[in-house]
Design an enzyme around this catalytic site. Structure first.
Site, PDB file in Angstrom:
ATOM      1  N   GLY A   1     -39.801  -7.653  92.582  1.00 30.97           N
ATOM      2  CA  GLY A   1     -39.587  -7.215  90.942  1.00 30.97           C
ATOM      3  C   GLY A   1     -38.904  -5.915  90.974  1.00 30.97           C
ATOM      4  O   GLY A   1     -38.294  -5.747  89.622  1.00 30.97           O
TER       5      GLY A   1
ATOM      6  N   GLU B   1     -36.909  -4.662 101.966  1.00 36.52           N
ATOM      7  CA  GLU B   1     -38.364  -4.657 101.942  1.00 36.52           C
ATOM      8  C   GLU B   1     -38.500  -5.666 103.126  1.00 36.52           C
ATOM      9  O   GLU B   1     -39.562  -5.574 104.151  1.00 36.52           O
ATOM     10  CB  GLU B   1     -38.986  -5.118 100.810  1.00 36.52           C
ATOM     11  CG  GLU B   1     -39.012  -4.014  99.773  1.00 36.52           C
ATOM     12  CD  GLU B   1     -39.563  -4.211  98.317  1.00 36.52           C
ATOM     13  OE1 GLU B   1     -40.015  -3.334  97.649  1.00 36.52           O
ATOM     14  OE2 GLU B   1     -39.320  -5.523  98.147  1.00 36.52           O
TER      15      GLU B   1
END
EC number: 5.3.1.6
Length: 260
Positions: free
Chosen positions: A104, A111
């Site tokens: 998001g 990540e």
């Protein structure tokens, strides 16, 4: 100060505070991106300043790197670290099997690379992030700018045979321009409502030409730390099959809360 925080921010704070206890001196730590991960970075920065803790952090975005340096954490690259002891990050959604939707904040590629280069991944989240099935939160898919419309068309075609409720896809925007990730790519958000088979969908999406990575994190998360607005924290360990509950104290700290 904590008395001024909303219940959702209190929940994020106590989850981050509990997860910070997993970090030990000398560790190489992946530092996530997003509002909950920012609380973690602040908690770890306080440990550096107040307790003299020393560890090296590998940020998953430029903004996390800036915050980590600001609070006194030694920042290194993943190439310098080579492998990490632990990564702690937030999530947009997680299910009972600790499968996640992330991205998001637009940092899903870094990540996922950092999380999979770690001995363990811990997710910190407020209770609202837990879902019965993934998909209510739009699924981010990072694509290269060249031919992104072709990649979008191929994704939409692939979704026809997937167990999903919706098939709308949109290009993520930053004002009147396409959003650009740290790697110079774009993000397509898939509005699926419900994902019946996250594992299958993740595999199919990554076969589409132009797709760099998708925001489904399958079999990556080891533990989730869930915070509540009243200070309660629940820690679930998917490998050990354990659930622990405790209450964290709110600590008033001008350093920790100065920019909140």
């Amino acid at each position: 100060m904590t008395g001024e925080l909303s219940p959702i921010d209190k929940a994020k704070f106590v989850a981050a505070k509990r997860a910070a206890e997993f970090v030990e001196d000398g560790m190489r730590v992946g530092l996530g991106t997003g509002s909950t991960a920012a609380w973690l970075v602040r908690c770890l920065g306080e440990k550096v300043r107040e307790e003299g803790m020393r560890f090296r952090g590998v940020p998953t975005s430029t903004r996390t790197a800036e915050l980590a340096r600001e609070v006194g954490i030694e920042v290194i690259t993943l190439d310098e670290a080579r492998w990490l002891d632990i990564t702690i990050d937030g999530a947009d959604e997680f299910d009972a099997e600790l499968n996640l939707i992330k991205g998001g904040g637009g940092a899903l590629l870094q990540e996922k690379i950092v999380a999979t280069a770690s001995d363990q991944m811990v997710v910190i989240a407020d209770a609202a992030k837990e879902v019965g099935s993934l998909g209510a939160f739009p699924l981010p898919v990072e694509v290269i700018p060249f031919g992104w419309t072709a990649s979008q068309a191929l994704i939409e075609e692939a979704l026809v045979s997937m167990d999903v409720m919706g098939r709308k896809t949109t290009l993520r925007m930053d004002g009147d321009k396409a959003y650009v990730t740290d790697e110079g790519n774009h993000i397509l958000d898939l509005h699926l409502s419900r994902i019946g088979n996250p594992r299958e969908l993740a595999l199919v999406l990554n076969q589409v030409p132009g797709v760099v990575e998708n925001g489904l994190f399958i079999d990556i998360c080891d533990r989730v730390v869930i915070g509540y607005g009243d200070g309660r924290v629940e820690t679930r360990d998917i490998n050990a099959g354990t659930v622990e509950e405790e209450t964290m104290d709110f600590v008033e700290s001008d350093n920790l809360f100065r920019d909140v």
